[in-house]
Design a protein around this motif. Structure first.
Motif, PDB file in Angstrom:
ATOM      1  N   ASP A  30     -23.377  18.333 -23.701  1.00 53.29           N
ATOM      2  CA  ASP A  30     -23.883  17.951 -22.127  1.00 53.29           C
ATOM      3  C   ASP A  30     -24.181  19.512 -22.022  1.00 53.29           C
ATOM      4  O   ASP A  30     -23.810  20.458 -22.393  1.00 53.29           O
ATOM      5  CB  ASP A  30     -22.610  17.551 -21.418  1.00 53.29           C
ATOM      6  N   LYS A  35     -17.850  20.253 -17.663  1.00 51.25           N
ATOM      7  CA  LYS A  35     -17.564  18.986 -18.088  1.00 51.25           C
ATOM      8  C   LYS A  35     -17.074  18.878 -19.790  1.00 51.25           C
ATOM      9  O   LYS A  35     -16.190  18.213 -20.014  1.00 51.25           O
ATOM     10  CB  LYS A  35     -18.866  18.188 -18.017  1.00 51.25           C
ATOM     11  N   TYR A  70     -27.249  22.301 -28.394  1.00 51.77           N
ATOM     12  CA  TYR A  70     -28.414  21.497 -29.081  1.00 51.77           C
ATOM     13  C   TYR A  70     -28.486  21.756 -30.492  1.00 51.77           C
ATOM     14  O   TYR A  70     -28.941  20.918 -31.372  1.00 51.77           O
ATOM     15  CB  TYR A  70     -29.703  21.287 -28.534  1.00 51.77           C
ATOM     16  N   THR A  86     -31.027   8.792 -15.103  1.00 49.12           N
ATOM     17  CA  THR A  86     -32.099   8.464 -14.455  1.00 49.12           C
ATOM     18  C   THR A  86     -32.240   8.224 -13.257  1.00 49.12           C
ATOM     19  O   THR A  86     -32.408   6.967 -12.856  1.00 49.12           O
ATOM     20  CB  THR A  86     -32.818   7.455 -15.541  1.00 49.12           C
ATOM     21  N   GLU A 156     -18.759  -0.154 -15.229  1.00 54.96           N
ATOM     22  CA  GLU A 156     -17.894   0.811 -14.873  1.00 54.96           C
ATOM     23  C   GLU A 156     -16.715  -0.063 -14.412  1.00 54.96           C
ATOM     24  O   GLU A 156     -16.516  -1.084 -13.786  1.00 54.96           O
ATOM     25  CB  GLU A 156     -18.357   1.674 -13.615  1.00 54.96           C
ATOM     26  N   LYS A 269     -30.846   1.853  -7.624  1.00 52.88           N
ATOM     27  CA  LYS A 269     -32.274   2.804  -7.812  1.00 52.88           C
ATOM     28  C   LYS A 269     -32.962   1.945  -9.154  1.00 52.88           C
ATOM     29  O   LYS A 269     -34.110   2.220  -9.376  1.00 52.88           O
ATOM     30  CB  LYS A 269     -31.399   4.218  -8.611  1.00 52.88           C
TER      31      LYS A 269
HETATM   32  P1  NAD Z   1     -24.015  10.375 -15.379  1.00 51.28           P
HETATM   33  O1  NAD Z   1     -24.912  11.016 -14.081  1.00 51.28           O
HETATM   34  O2  NAD Z   1     -22.784  10.322 -15.127  1.00 51.28           O
HETATM   35  O3  NAD Z   1     -24.237  11.317 -16.541  1.00 51.28           O
HETATM   36  C1  NAD Z   1     -25.411  11.754 -16.929  1.00 51.28           C
HETATM   37  C2  NAD Z   1     -24.917  13.101 -17.856  1.00 51.28           C
HETATM   38  O4  NAD Z   1     -26.090  13.554 -18.562  1.00 51.28           O
HETATM   39  C3  NAD Z   1     -24.222  14.198 -16.905  1.00 51.28           C
HETATM   40  O5  NAD Z   1     -23.072  14.558 -17.388  1.00 51.28           O
HETATM   41  C4  NAD Z   1     -25.356  15.389 -17.098  1.00 51.28           C
HETATM   42  O6  NAD Z   1     -24.566  16.694 -16.961  1.00 51.28           O
HETATM   43  C5  NAD Z   1     -25.758  15.350 -18.438  1.00 51.28           C
HETATM   44  N1  NAD Z   1     -27.024  15.762 -18.620  1.00 51.28           N
HETATM   45  C6  NAD Z   1     -28.300  16.035 -17.700  1.00 51.28           C
HETATM   46  N2  NAD Z   1     -29.291  16.599 -18.203  1.00 51.28           N
HETATM   47  C7  NAD Z   1     -28.732  16.704 -19.670  1.00 51.28           C
HETATM   48  C8  NAD Z   1     -29.436  17.348 -20.515  1.00 51.28           C
HETATM   49  N3  NAD Z   1     -30.755  17.836 -20.503  1.00 51.28           N
HETATM   50  N4  NAD Z   1     -28.701  17.329 -21.969  1.00 51.28           N
HETATM   51  C9  NAD Z   1     -27.626  16.934 -21.988  1.00 51.28           C
HETATM   52  N5  NAD Z   1     -26.848  16.318 -20.974  1.00 51.28           N
HETATM   53  C10 NAD Z   1     -27.461  16.377 -19.674  1.00 51.28           C
HETATM   54  O7  NAD Z   1     -25.165   9.197 -15.389  1.00 51.28           O
HETATM   55  P2  NAD Z   1     -24.626   7.674 -16.074  1.00 51.28           P
HETATM   56  O8  NAD Z   1     -23.860   6.780 -15.018  1.00 51.28           O
HETATM   57  O9  NAD Z   1     -23.813   8.196 -17.211  1.00 51.28           O
HETATM   58  O10 NAD Z   1     -25.811   7.070 -16.381  1.00 51.28           O
HETATM   59  C11 NAD Z   1     -26.564   7.518 -17.617  1.00 51.28           C
HETATM   60  C12 NAD Z   1     -27.681   6.458 -17.904  1.00 51.28           C
HETATM   61  O11 NAD Z   1     -27.033   5.258 -18.301  1.00 51.28           O
HETATM   62  C13 NAD Z   1     -28.771   6.027 -16.813  1.00 51.28           C
HETATM   63  O12 NAD Z   1     -29.859   5.856 -17.090  1.00 51.28           O
HETATM   64  C14 NAD Z   1     -27.975   4.844 -16.077  1.00 51.28           C
HETATM   65  O13 NAD Z   1     -29.010   4.024 -15.412  1.00 51.28           O
HETATM   66  C15 NAD Z   1     -27.297   4.330 -17.439  1.00 51.28           C
HETATM   67  N6  NAD Z   1     -26.461   3.215 -17.432  1.00 51.28           N
HETATM   68  C16 NAD Z   1     -25.398   3.506 -16.433  1.00 51.28           C
HETATM   69  C17 NAD Z   1     -24.254   2.812 -16.499  1.00 51.28           C
HETATM   70  C18 NAD Z   1     -23.012   2.780 -15.548  1.00 51.28           C
HETATM   71  O14 NAD Z   1     -22.185   2.096 -15.387  1.00 51.28           O
HETATM   72  N7  NAD Z   1     -22.909   4.165 -15.407  1.00 51.28           N
HETATM   73  C19 NAD Z   1     -24.246   1.448 -17.087  1.00 51.28           C
HETATM   74  C20 NAD Z   1     -25.409   1.198 -17.947  1.00 51.28           C
HETATM   75  C21 NAD Z   1     -26.528   2.004 -18.011  1.00 51.28           C
END
Ligand code: NAD
Length: 439
Positions: A30, A35, A70, A86, A156, A269
């Motif tokens: 991350d 975090k 990375y 996203t 979730e 969204k």
């Molecule tokens: P989130 O915001 O909780 O997590 C995203 C993470 O990515 C953060 O920890 C952020 O610091 C990290 N990040 C941002 N830029 C980065 C980079 N360049 N390199 C590495 N890490 C980076 O989001 P989320 O809820 O986990 O959702 C992530 C994706 O999964 C979204 O597209 C969402 O629509 C999809 N999704 C989410 C869920 C859910 O229940 N939360 C379920 C299915 C799909």
């Protein structure tokens, strides 16, 4: 296998811990050092039942580690899962793809040997093909750096079981990625052996499965909320309506409870991004119904304010209102686009003094809305209240004794925004009980 999971939020942290639990060696990546430090020390930075135990166990057995590098990730992984956010763009309704783009830009230059990058984020259709081309262009491995799409369907609150034993797996595979199917089959060997259904398809279909599924769920919720509006105009009871409809197995009862509607970091969204993408593709008309789905959903929040005004005698200013619930749903501390918190904030904006209680989402809510008051228990929040709003359906609220709550409020009035409290026992205890879509 040696896997990396890039982006360790709600989705990624769960995926990383679950992949380690399945026996893989996993490196979580991350850009937020705090975090990564928390996860490396065994702390999950959000509430997800069962995840802390899984994290601790796999840190202890050495299968799971975390980094912000990375370069380290590229050296380590055979397969890289991209799980970054996203969110909705600040300047529109489309998806903000800067994080998924950044993953490729940061990872690709370090990829020197054959590798697979797997997208899990929810993205507009067409994104994967664009990322695949960019990956091949930027990586020293060229076309041997392959890309596949494996959308995520976890919920979730149930994320651990949904990841270890999903209801289906979808692999979006392109002809330019000849090794990707076999690698994904190895990653998911355990759930596949347990009989989890697998759909192998192309990249655009894999992207669309996720957005179409979310659009369908949102539509089902807004359908019953539209029926609630009709019930309110006619004196009918939407709870009895939906219960009666749900006996039809073609309809079913899931996602058919009327209330204050959906929120969270996905459905709102995702339907907006889907409409925006359809417009770009020239098929906006096909999804125009989703505009109505969104509008119905947002109208329910306004309806609670109107009902609150009605119950408080038209003036909200100066009233003390208790809000039970801040998370967008129970078993989560996620407050992204939470209907409960939006309603709390709008009541505050109209001059009410608002006291919020939530079993898990207090810290997140306090950071986002410091202007609201926060109470240590549901009864503390209700102390002296002119009105209680039940807005997130935590089991803790259903277990409360209406007589005990009546003993602390100024006026025994409650709006059940989730249509789930036992209205007969609340009324029997002297409460004015109102719910959306019910007399
Ligand atoms: P989130 O915001 O909780 O997590 C995203 C993470 O990515 C953060 O920890 C952020 O610091 C990290 N990040 C941002 N830029 C980065 C980079 N360049 N390199 C590495 N890490 C980076 O989001 P989320 O809820 O986990 O959702 C992530 C994706 O999964 C979204 O597209 C969402 O629509 C999809 N999704 C989410 C869920 C859910 O229940 N939360 C379920 C299915 C799909």
């Amino acid at each position: 296998m040696r896997l990396t999971v890039i982006g360790t939020g709600y989705l990624g942290a769960t995926h990383a811990a679950c992949m380690a639990e399945l026996g893989h060696e996993v490196l979580g990546v991350d850009v937020e050092p705090d975090k990564i430090a928390a996860l490396q020390s065994g702390q999950v930075p959000f509430y997800e039942p069962g995840l802390p135990e899984l994290l601790m166990r796999n840190l202890a057995n050495g299968r799971l580690r975390f980094t912000t590098s990375y370069e380290e990730a590229a050296d380590f992984g055979e397969v890289h899962f991209s799980c970054v956010g996203t969110p909705q763009r600040n300047d529109g309704t489309g998806a903000d793809l800067r994080y998924v783009d950044a993953v490729i830009e940061s990872l690709a230059p370090h990829l020197r040997r054959p590798t697979l990058v797997v997208g899990k984020s929810t993205v507009p259709v067409g994104t994967a093909a664009r990322l695949a081309a960019r990956l091949a262009e930027l990586s020293p491995a060229g076309a041997r750096a392959e890309l596949a799409w494996n959308p995520e369907f976890l919920r979730e609150g149930m994320a651990v079981q949904d990841t270890l034993r999903p209801d289906r797996l979808v692999f979006g595979i392109s002809p330019e990625a000849p090794h990707s199917e076999q690698l994904l089959r190895e990653v998911y060997a355990t759930p596949l052996a347990a009989g989890v259904p697998l759909v192998i398809t192309d990249l655009p279909t894999a992207e669309l499965v996720k957005t179409a599924a979310n659009a369908f769920l949102a539509t089902k919720i807004s359908f019953i909320n539209a029926m609630a509006e009709v019930c309110e105009a006619t004196g009918a009871d939407v709870a009895q309506l939906s219960a009666s409809m749900s006996y039809d197995t073609r309809i079913g009862g899931r996602f058919l409870q009327a209330g204050i509607g959906f929120g969270g970091g996905c459905l709102p969204k995702d339907i907006r991004a889907f409409m925006t993408r359809a417009d770009e593709l020239g098929v906006g008309e096909a999804l125009s119904f989703l505009r109505e789905v969104d509008a119905i959903n947002l109208r329910r929040r306004t309806r609670v304010l109107t009902l609150a005004e009605e119950l408080c005698g038209s003036q909200l200013a100066g009233r003390h209102i208790a809000v039970w619930g801040a998370a967008f749903k129970p078993d989560s501390d996620d407050i992204r686009d939470s209907p409960a918190l939006e309603i709390a904030q709008r009541l505050h904006a109209r001059g009410a003094s608002v006291s919020v209680y939530d079993p898990k989402a207090m810290d997140n809510a306090r950071k986002r809305h410091p202007e609201l008051d926060y109470a240590a228990t549901p009864l503390d929040a209700a102390e002296g209240a002119d009105l209680i709003l039940h807005l997130t359906e935590w089991p803790e609220f259903r277990a409360l004794d209406p007589h005990a709550v009546a003993g602390v409020v100024a006026h025994p009035r409650i709006i059940d925004g989730r249509n789930i409290l036992d209205h007969e026992s609340w009324r029997a205890a002297g409460w004015t009980y109102r719910a959306l879509g019910r007399p």
